[in-house]
Design an enzyme around this catalytic site. Structure first.
Site, PDB file in Angstrom:
ATOM      1  N   LYS A 147      31.333  41.198  45.622  1.00  0.00           N
ATOM      2  CA  LYS A 147      32.108  41.448  44.397  1.00  0.00           C
ATOM      3  C   LYS A 147      32.063  42.936  44.064  1.00  0.00           C
ATOM      4  O   LYS A 147      33.011  43.489  43.520  1.00  0.00           O
ATOM      5  CB  LYS A 147      31.519  40.652  43.229  1.00  0.00           C
ATOM      6  CG  LYS A 147      31.827  39.157  43.258  1.00  0.00           C
ATOM      7  CD  LYS A 147      31.426  38.536  41.919  1.00  0.00           C
ATOM      8  CE  LYS A 147      31.165  37.056  42.000  1.00  0.00           C
ATOM      9  NZ  LYS A 147      32.315  36.232  42.280  1.00  0.00           N
ATOM     10  N   GLU A 231      29.384  43.083  34.048  1.00  0.00           N
ATOM     11  CA  GLU A 231      30.747  43.210  33.541  1.00  0.00           C
ATOM     12  C   GLU A 231      30.722  42.983  32.042  1.00  0.00           C
ATOM     13  O   GLU A 231      29.886  42.237  31.528  1.00  0.00           O
ATOM     14  CB  GLU A 231      31.675  42.157  34.188  1.00  0.00           C
ATOM     15  CG  GLU A 231      32.141  42.535  35.565  1.00  0.00           C
ATOM     16  CD  GLU A 231      33.086  41.501  36.181  1.00  0.00           C
ATOM     17  OE1 GLU A 231      33.440  40.519  35.507  1.00  0.00           O
ATOM     18  OE2 GLU A 231      33.456  41.705  37.343  1.00  0.00           O
ATOM     19  N   HIS A 266      31.078  27.783  34.361  1.00  0.00           N
ATOM     20  CA  HIS A 266      31.884  28.764  35.102  1.00  0.00           C
ATOM     21  C   HIS A 266      32.565  28.144  36.313  1.00  0.00           C
ATOM     22  O   HIS A 266      32.938  28.844  37.238  1.00  0.00           O
ATOM     23  CB  HIS A 266      31.051  29.965  35.558  1.00  0.00           C
ATOM     24  CG  HIS A 266      30.427  30.720  34.432  1.00  0.00           C
ATOM     25  ND1 HIS A 266      31.147  31.312  33.428  1.00  0.00           N
ATOM     26  CD2 HIS A 266      29.132  30.981  34.147  1.00  0.00           C
ATOM     27  CE1 HIS A 266      30.327  31.901  32.577  1.00  0.00           C
ATOM     28  NE2 HIS A 266      29.095  31.709  32.985  1.00  0.00           N
ATOM     29  N   GLU A 306      41.911  36.342  42.047  1.00  0.00           N
ATOM     30  CA  GLU A 306      41.550  35.810  40.731  1.00  0.00           C
ATOM     31  C   GLU A 306      41.545  36.921  39.686  1.00  0.00           C
ATOM     32  O   GLU A 306      41.033  38.012  39.930  1.00  0.00           O
ATOM     33  CB  GLU A 306      40.157  35.166  40.789  1.00  0.00           C
ATOM     34  CG  GLU A 306      40.110  33.943  41.692  1.00  0.00           C
ATOM     35  CD  GLU A 306      38.820  33.143  41.554  1.00  0.00           C
ATOM     36  OE1 GLU A 306      38.852  31.936  41.836  1.00  0.00           O
ATOM     37  OE2 GLU A 306      37.778  33.723  41.173  1.00  0.00           O
ATOM     38  N   GLU A 319      38.117  38.690  41.706  1.00  0.00           N
ATOM     39  CA  GLU A 319      37.705  38.644  43.102  1.00  0.00           C
ATOM     40  C   GLU A 319      38.827  38.064  43.953  1.00  0.00           C
ATOM     41  O   GLU A 319      39.803  37.532  43.431  1.00  0.00           O
ATOM     42  CB  GLU A 319      36.435  37.806  43.273  1.00  0.00           C
ATOM     43  CG  GLU A 319      36.625  36.344  42.901  1.00  0.00           C
ATOM     44  CD  GLU A 319      35.435  35.482  43.307  1.00  0.00           C
ATOM     45  OE1 GLU A 319      34.608  35.921  44.110  1.00  0.00           O
ATOM     46  OE2 GLU A 319      35.368  34.342  42.822  1.00  0.00           O
ATOM     47  N   ASN A 321      39.319  35.228  46.885  1.00  0.00           N
ATOM     48  CA  ASN A 321      38.716  34.147  47.671  1.00  0.00           C
ATOM     49  C   ASN A 321      39.473  34.069  48.982  1.00  0.00           C
ATOM     50  O   ASN A 321      40.676  33.809  49.011  1.00  0.00           O
ATOM     51  CB  ASN A 321      38.783  32.826  46.913  1.00  0.00           C
ATOM     52  CG  ASN A 321      37.785  32.804  45.768  1.00  0.00           C
ATOM     53  OD1 ASN A 321      36.701  33.382  45.885  1.00  0.00           O
ATOM     54  ND2 ASN A 321      38.136  32.187  44.680  1.00  0.00           N
ATOM     55  N   ARG A 323      40.169  32.172  51.489  1.00  0.00           N
ATOM     56  CA  ARG A 323      40.242  30.823  52.071  1.00  0.00           C
ATOM     57  C   ARG A 323      41.274  30.040  51.290  1.00  0.00           C
ATOM     58  O   ARG A 323      41.839  30.519  50.319  1.00  0.00           O
ATOM     59  CB  ARG A 323      38.887  30.142  51.915  1.00  0.00           C
ATOM     60  CG  ARG A 323      38.437  30.182  50.456  1.00  0.00           C
ATOM     61  CD  ARG A 323      37.269  29.291  50.167  1.00  0.00           C
ATOM     62  NE  ARG A 323      36.562  29.686  48.963  1.00  0.00           N
ATOM     63  CZ  ARG A 323      36.876  29.336  47.739  1.00  0.00           C
ATOM     64  NH1 ARG A 323      37.946  28.590  47.516  1.00  0.00           N
ATOM     65  NH2 ARG A 323      36.159  29.724  46.699  1.00  0.00           N
TER      66      ARG A 323
HETATM   67  P1  ADP Z   1      32.366  32.986  41.069  1.00  0.00           P
HETATM   68  O1  ADP Z   1      32.700  33.752  42.308  1.00  0.00           O
HETATM   69  O2  ADP Z   1      30.907  32.653  40.980  1.00  0.00           O
HETATM   70  O3  ADP Z   1      33.264  31.819  40.836  1.00  0.00           O
HETATM   71  P2  ADP Z   1      33.937  34.654  39.282  1.00  0.00           P
HETATM   72  O4  ADP Z   1      33.751  36.103  39.215  1.00  0.00           O
HETATM   73  O5  ADP Z   1      35.128  34.156  40.029  1.00  0.00           O
HETATM   74  O6  ADP Z   1      32.605  33.986  39.863  1.00  0.00           O
HETATM   75  O7  ADP Z   1      33.978  34.049  37.821  1.00  0.00           O
HETATM   76  C1  ADP Z   1      33.926  32.662  37.551  1.00  0.00           C
HETATM   77  C2  ADP Z   1      34.291  32.399  36.096  1.00  0.00           C
HETATM   78  O8  ADP Z   1      33.399  33.065  35.218  1.00  0.00           O
HETATM   79  C3  ADP Z   1      35.659  32.901  35.684  1.00  0.00           C
HETATM   80  O9  ADP Z   1      36.653  31.979  35.995  1.00  0.00           O
HETATM   81  C4  ADP Z   1      35.497  33.084  34.201  1.00  0.00           C
HETATM   82  O10 ADP Z   1      35.592  31.859  33.521  1.00  0.00           O
HETATM   83  C5  ADP Z   1      34.084  33.567  34.076  1.00  0.00           C
HETATM   84  N1  ADP Z   1      34.043  35.041  34.069  1.00  0.00           N
HETATM   85  C6  ADP Z   1      33.920  35.859  35.141  1.00  0.00           C
HETATM   86  N2  ADP Z   1      33.902  37.156  34.767  1.00  0.00           N
HETATM   87  C7  ADP Z   1      34.016  37.168  33.425  1.00  0.00           C
HETATM   88  C8  ADP Z   1      34.025  38.202  32.423  1.00  0.00           C
HETATM   89  N3  ADP Z   1      33.914  39.485  32.740  1.00  0.00           N
HETATM   90  N4  ADP Z   1      34.140  37.833  31.122  1.00  0.00           N
HETATM   91  C9  ADP Z   1      34.234  36.533  30.764  1.00  0.00           C
HETATM   92  N5  ADP Z   1      34.207  35.515  31.657  1.00  0.00           N
HETATM   93  C10 ADP Z   1      34.093  35.813  32.965  1.00  0.00           C
END
Ligand code: ADP
Length: 721
Positions: A147, A231, A266, A306, A319, A321, A323
């Protein structure tokens, strides 16, 4: 937009490396895939096998010992055992998978999602073994697997990223300084993260150190990499992602967005397209950003970009993904395309079948993820037998299921059981159709989120599109309360008990419907049941007495009240019943899961009951009862059950990841004691009260059964302390 081509089908095989001008015949594929090894299990393995079969491609399934009888194994042309149940020894076992491909002379590997789908070393190992990896290039997987690197790359490309800290310096001091600069609340993330693992929200500086330590530990255990980043925590955001597709000819397009805002821990549970939050203008900007991301990576095959979307309309890259996503069916329903087919065509070297402006979107599509979990117990994963699985049918309803009746849900893999999706002319129609499909779904033997999802879909705020990732927490009270709709004043549990009692009535061989009960000698003894959820709760007693024809006089005894109702049995076969109560036809489906343990679907809800033998006698556990019943029992009562006479018990089966308390240590209520992991979920067992740890009964690495004693905690305020 990109240079794309307009034909819908790949051209015959010839070789060219030039991008095709829009109107000319397609450049050729360089390979013809004949046999695909599907390096996965469950619904996604079946999904890939289906498209391969349609394309005339042979398939090889792989299986662990836990999956020898699984549907994906039966459906593939060939199947190879790759190891014992633990994922690390089977579905994550790269040499075993490569060897399986060699033995079966497969020429390509589809990784599905999860397991090795985003493992660059696996993609490279496939390539080195002369296999086509149906996915992006290994170096792209590797770069997007971090990430940190992804954020830095995208920021440099001008794609908005969430304000944050992604420097190499991983010291707590630097994180604390950065967090202060970003401003609380912040989100700690594992750089190698996925599936919400290693993620912690931090509201104030005092919580940062514990969050960093926890996230590091989780990240190291799950990904072998403790690198973290920070973040800004975006308040009330939505999760909106774009499906991208690229080919080896320089074409890169997107197939629209998916809104995956409804999440717990999440992790997504409901996904839809189009997103109710996007205006055409915002969609165009986000789509363009997604395509920029793909181009920047020279992305080939299917991927998902995403974004997090703030209530202000600002969006930020999260990020990529690398796949096929779990939620790809909604894109398929809205576009009419088969994404697995596209993946295979691209892997063969064909250009993308369609240009950006040839992608058509129709109506609205919504998917829910049916999980083996108990929403009432913090979504704790569940294991148990699939005693009865009857997926919904119907036009515009799609079911992607990994399970079949007779399977067992084990602690070894992800608790996703099935995905159910519906398409409609508009959002309201799709939601209503999906809720109705879920209502008709039957899954007996273990707790799932089935009826919880129904309440999510038709919750007024969800219907109005007023959602953020906080939806599940904000509406917890309404979402967790089942809408019991009593029939003739009978509760769901009473109806379930009634159904079981009628189901167990002996059949008279050769008896016609009308004479079914006539020779029955007299009232049956009182049958007593308790809800499995609450073994100590009130019993429900049922006594049946034959009346005329198929009529029964039914006495229901509940909390010292007795009522007698006249009922008419319309049909009874297998576990299925149709009974007329008070002029209303009630359908029920029953299954005995372990001796005396009954699961019943009736009146739009699933009930689990324990039959109480007339005389106290020791219960005979079935092969499953020892593994499954305690876990199910531990569900809604997890908190209450976590303690028994000072013993802290495991609320679920799993592996001990860490023991954070030491013998002799004093702890406060709420302090973490033991961290367990099962079914890809980490669970922190916390002190239910202040006390001193008198005896540790588990060690990191131990496998523990549900309700196993983890440690003993002597209460500090105990009179004898
Ligand atoms: P993972 O790879 O573990 O799925 P992500 O970065 O894709 O992690 O985030 C998963 C979820 O977490 C997002 O869909 C969102 O709901 C929440 N999230 C991620 N980053 C943030 C952020 N900066 N602020 C608020 N919610 C977040």
């Amino acid at each position: 937009m990109s240079k794309t081509i307009r034909h819908a089908e790949p051209a015959p095989l010839t070789t060219t490396t030039q991008p095709a001008p829009n109107s000319s015949p397609a450049p050729a594929a360089t390979h013809l895939i004949r046999k695909v090894l599907v390096a996965n299990r469950g619904e996604i393995a079946r999904r890939v096998i289906r498209t391969c079969r349609e394309m005339g491609i042979a398939t090889v399934a792989v299986f662990s010992d836990a999956d020898a009888g699984a549907a994906h194994v039966r459906e593939a042309d060939e199947a190879i055992r790759i190891g014992p149940p633990a994922a690390s020894a089977s579905y994550l076992n790269v040499p075993a998978l490569i060897e399986a491909a060699a033995r079966t002379r497969a020429d390509a590997v589809h990784p599905g999602y999860g397991f090795l789908a985003e493992n660059a070393a696996f993609a490279a190992a496939c390539r080195d073994a002369g296999l086509i990896f149906i996915g992006p290039a290994p170096d792209v997987i590797a770069r997007m697997g971090s990430k940190r690197e992804a954020r830095r790359l995208m920021a440099a490309a001008g794609v908005p990223v969430v304000p944050g800290y992604d420097d190499a310096d991983q010291s707590d001091v630097h994180f604390a300084l950065a967090a202060r600069e970003i401003g609380y609340p912040v989100l700690v993330k594992a750089s190698a993260g996925g599936g919400g693992k290693g993620m912690r929200s931090v509201r104030a500086e005092g919580e940062l150190a514990e969050a960093l330590a926890g996230a590091r530990r989780e990240a190291l255990a799950a990904f072998g990499d403790a690198t973290l980043l920070l973040e800004k925590l975006i308040d009330e955001p939505r999760h909106v992602e774009f499906q991208i597709f690229g080919d080896a000819h320089g074409h890169l397009i997107h197939l629209g967005e998916r809104d995956c805002t409804i999440q717990r821990r999440h992790q997504k549970i409901v996904e839809e397209t189009p997103s109710p939050a996007l205006t055409p203008e915002l969609r165009a900007r986000m789509g363009a950003a997604a395509v920029t991301v793909g181009r920047r990576l020279n992305y080939t095959n299917a991927g998902t970009v995403e974004f997090i979307l703030a209530p202000t309309g600002d969006f930020y890259f999260l990020e990529v993904n690398t796949r096929l996503q779990v939620e790809h069916p909604v894109t398929e329903l809205a576009t009419g395309l088969d994404l697995v087919r596209w993946q295979i065509l691209v892997a063969e070297g064909h250009p993308l079948p369609l240009a950006q402006d040839a992608i058509r979107f129709s109506g609205h599509a919504v998917e829910v993820r049916l999980y083996a979990e108990d929403p009432a117990a913090g979504f704790l994963p569940q294991i148990g037998p699939v005693a009865r699985w009857r997926p919904p049918d119907g036009a515009d309803v799609r079911v992607d299921a990994g399970i079949q009746t007779g399977d067992a849900v084990t602690p070894h893999y992800d608790p996703l059981l099935a995905k159910i999706s519906a398409h409609g002319a508009d959002r309201a129609e799709a939601l209503r159709r999906l809720e109705h499909a879920l209502a008709r779904t039957v899954l007996l033997g273990l707790r799932t989120n089935q009826d919880y999802l129904r309440r999510v879909l038709l919750h007024p705020a969800h219907l109005a599109g007023q959602i953020s990732t906080a939806f599940v927490a904000r509406h917890a009270a309404e979402l967790l309360t089942p809408a019991d709709q009593p029939i003739a004043g009978l509760s769901g549990d009473a109806l379930a008990a009634l159904a079981v009692t009628i189901h167990r009535l002996p059949e008279r061989p050769g008896a016609g419907q009308s004479s079914q009960w006539r020779n029955n000698p007299g009232p049956s003894p009182l049958q007593r049941y308790t809800a499995l959820r609450d073994d100590a709760g009130p019993a429900i007693g049922i006594r049946l007495a034959p009346a005329t024809g198929n009529h029964l006089a039914v006495s229901i005894v509940s909390e010292n009240q007795e009522r007698t109702l006249d009922m008419l049995v319309h049909a009874r076969s297998g576990g299925d019943l149709a009974v007329e109560i008070d002029g209303r036809l009630v359908h029920a489906i029953c299954a005995e899961v372990a001796p005396g343990e009954w699961w019943v679907r009736v009146a739009g809800a699933t009930h689990a009951l324990r039959w109480m033998p007339p005389l106290p006698e020791p219960s005979v556990p079935s092969a499953f009862a020892t593994a499954a019943t305690p876990a199910m029992h531990a569900t809604s009562t997890a908190r209450r059950d976590a303690v028994a006479d000072g013993a802290i018990l495991a609320p679920m089966p799993g592996q001990v990841v860490a023991v954070t308390a030491g013998e002799g240590q004093a702890v406060r209520a709420g302090d973490p004691l033991v961290i367990l992991e099962a079914m890809k979920m980490e669970y922190t067992v916390r002190a239910p009260y202040a006390g001193v740890v008198t005896s540790l009964r588990c060690r990191p690495g131990d496998q523990v059964a549900p309700r196993a004693v983890l440690l003993e905690l002597h209460p500090l305020d105990h009179p004898s302390s």
